[in-house]
Design an enzyme around this catalytic site. Structure first.
Site, mmCIF file in Angstrom:
data_model
loop_
_atom_site.group_PDB
_atom_site.id
_atom_site.type_symbol
_atom_site.label_atom_id
_atom_site.label_comp_id
_atom_site.label_asym_id
_atom_site.label_seq_id
_atom_site.Cartn_x
_atom_site.Cartn_y
_atom_site.Cartn_z
ATOM 1 N N HIS A 1 27.955 54.657 42.894
ATOM 2 C CA HIS A 1 29.000 55.597 43.321
ATOM 3 C C HIS A 1 28.451 56.837 44.037
ATOM 4 O O HIS A 1 28.899 57.174 45.126
ATOM 5 C CB HIS A 1 29.821 56.071 42.117
ATOM 6 C CG HIS A 1 30.400 54.958 41.287
ATOM 7 N ND1 HIS A 1 30.901 53.802 41.844
ATOM 8 C CD2 HIS A 1 30.573 54.825 39.956
ATOM 9 C CE1 HIS A 1 31.349 53.017 40.871
ATOM 10 N NE2 HIS A 1 31.160 53.605 39.729
ATOM 11 N N ASP B 1 32.742 48.764 44.960
ATOM 12 C CA ASP B 1 32.368 50.052 44.397
ATOM 13 C C ASP B 1 33.670 50.828 44.418
ATOM 14 O O ASP B 1 34.115 51.276 45.485
ATOM 15 C CB ASP B 1 31.320 50.760 45.252
ATOM 16 C CG ASP B 1 30.896 52.063 44.608
ATOM 17 O OD1 ASP B 1 31.787 52.815 44.179
ATOM 18 O OD2 ASP B 1 29.695 52.334 44.513
ATOM 19 N N HIS B 2 34.314 50.962 43.268
ATOM 20 C CA HIS B 2 35.695 51.452 43.318
ATOM 21 C C HIS B 2 35.798 52.876 43.845
ATOM 22 O O HIS B 2 36.851 53.297 44.283
ATOM 23 C CB HIS B 2 36.398 51.279 41.961
ATOM 24 C CG HIS B 2 36.012 52.283 40.929
ATOM 25 N ND1 HIS B 2 34.865 52.196 40.191
ATOM 26 C CD2 HIS B 2 36.621 53.413 40.499
ATOM 27 C CE1 HIS B 2 34.796 53.221 39.362
ATOM 28 N NE2 HIS B 2 35.855 53.972 39.522
#
Ligand code: BG6
Length: 491
Positions: A243, A180-181
């Site tokens: 996110h 999950d950047h």
């Protein structure tokens, strides 16, 4: 202040989908930046693997073009670009057929130093199982293998469980790195530092002192050429399920007993499991979904979502939610979340709104006492601002002023803020899973999201409309204003 560079062990990164958009925009530029800082060991190799016909030379050519497009010119030192390109090789593989797998195996076996092999699947999830199966059948899954995957991890709980099961047949959970950047963003990690490396905040971090929390991830881009993917996802799946819920977890979790990956992920999981359900009974009051119409984009007039898509659709490009966490720390504290495409500005931030002072000491002529607020700006211009009241300087009288204690990263640290992928790609090599989602976290997030979709299909709540270039539909403003609060639209 110069940045500390911690060397990593030798590795080979194998990027499936090595000619795709993610490799071009994010992965190759991020690995280049790490090489520029001399963090990549000399022997490490980056291997593009995809169906397109390339050889090493033409893949290097492709990568050079990617760096030229996505790394600022002043950071592209010629010597380093050449060194980086020499690390690249390419193998033609077909995820759904036999082609190329033995060649990949013998290329990897050329390095006999026991190095880590990180398989990055920058491809659609439909191929995850096929690739894992073929890696196993050619004997490439052993204790040195790591698997890196990107969302979407399913489109609901059932499909996520199925995906996790399929991957789990080939890889142990300790080998799986679900990206999950957002967790790789500097300010997000700073939230952990802020909460757990200071004594200041933790005693106040609860319903006795915090009025509410806001999490906003606003984008100015539309869906553009991703319309066909996006239309099957929508903002709730694309952004909230991962996110924004991850950000909520980091704000709301209990202090973990240690900094270990599992201690932190255990606490995040408890938050996800404590989210109060949103279902058909309360979805109208606690959710707003909407779609952009034509309006203003960053560079002038833009089309509406339906024009871009070219057909009718109910997919939401904006969501606002009011979530509540059913535990002792947070009972009664709303967490408002909103995210959307084509909004007024690109801005992601977390706002912790403290409660007003209990008793006013100063007279009305001193001005209004505004409640304290902590604002973590994730992007752009990463910063942490703690808003406090002070006395306006000057003789005569007491005038109060609301001012920020402001730590702007660009001012406080001379160096460039690294991209999320730079940190995450090397955490895979270090075997550090702290910033990656565990299987049960992904499933718990879906468990909360699924009933919202069900409620939307069961209630009469329509998909609202908003004009591109605004902060979303009026119903989102109404949702928070009903509680006597307002959205924080950036400072
Ligand atoms: C991705 C979403 O995960 O995150 C995209 O699929 C979105 O739709 C992107 O644009 C936003 O990331 P960032 O880092 O630009 O905020």
């Amino acid at each position: 202040m110069s940045r500390q560079i911690i060397p990593v062990d030798p590795f080979d990164y194998i990027i499936f989908g090595g000619t795709g958009d993610l490799a071009q925009r994010k992965l190759l530029p991020a690995l280049f930046q790490r090489d520029l800082d001399r963090q990549l060991p000399d022997e490490c190799r980056l291997i593009g693997a995809a169906r397109s016909q390339h050889d090493d030379a033409s893949y290097r050519h492709f990568a050079r073009a990617a760096l030229e497009e996505f790394v600022p010119q002043e950071e592209r030192e010629t010597e380093c670009v050449e060194r980086f390109l020499q690390r690249l090789c390419y193998v033609v593989v077909d995820a759904t057929a036999e082609d190329g797998w033995h060649r990949l195996k013998s290329l990897l076996d050329e390095a006999d130093d026991g190095r880590i092999r990180a398989f990055y699947l920058a491809v659609g999830p439909a191929l995850f199982d096929d690739i894992a199966e073929r890696l196993e059948s050619v004997g490439l899954i052993d204790e040195r293998a790591r698997l890196v995957i990107e969302k979407p991890f399913g489109r609901d709980l059932a499909t996520a469980q199925e995906l996790n099961r399929a991957i789990g047949q080939h890889f142990g959970e300790e080998q799986v790195f679900r990206i999950d950047h957002y967790l790789g963003k500097e300010t997000v990690q700073n939230l952990l530092a802020l909460r757990f490396a200071n004594t200041l905040f933790e005693p106040l971090w609860n319903s006795a002192h915090i009025d509410h929390v806001q999490i906003t991830v606003a984008e100015t881009v539309g869906v553009g050429d991703r319309a066909s993917y996006y239309d099957r996802a929508g903002a709730l799946r694309d952004m909230i399920q991962n996110h924004l819920l991850q950000l909520l977890c980091l704000v709301a979790m209990e202090p973990p007993a240690s900094g270990s990956a599992d201690a932190i992920r255990d606490e995040k999981l408890k938050v996800l499991r404590s989210l109060m359900p949103i279902s058909v009974d309360n979805a109208d009051a606690n959710t707003v979904r909407a779609q952009y119409n034509a309006g203003a984009g960053p560079d002038g007039k833009v089309d509406g979502y339906l024009d871009e898509l070219g057909e009718e659709s109910d997919t939401e490009t904006f969501v606002a939610l009011k979530a509540e966490i059913g535990n002792w720390r947070w009972a009664g504290v709303p967490f408002y979340m909103r995210t959307g495409k084509r909004m007024a500005m690109k801005m992601s931030e977390i706002v912790i709104q403290f409660k007003p002072i209990p008793h006013a000491l100063f007279s009305e002529s001193s001005g209004k006492t505004v409640a304290n607020r902590l604002v973590l700006r994730l992007q752009p211009d990463e910063s942490v601002k703690q808003w406090i009241m002070i006395k306006d300087p000057g003789p005569g009288g007491m005038r109060l002023k609301h001012v920020p204690l402001d730590i702007s990263f660009a001012d406080a640290f001379e160096e460039r803020t690294p991209e999320a992928y730079e940190r995450l790609l090397l955490d895979v090599i270090r075997g550090n899973q702290t910033l990656f989602m565990r299987r049960d976290e992904v499933e718990a997030a879906w468990q909360w999201i699924d009933p919202i979709y069900n409620a939307w299909s069961d209630t009469s709540q329509p998909v609202r409309k908003y004009t591109a270039g605004t902060w979303g539909p009026s119903q989102s403003v109404a949702m928070i204003e009903r509680d006597g609060r307002t959205w924080h639209d950036g400072d």
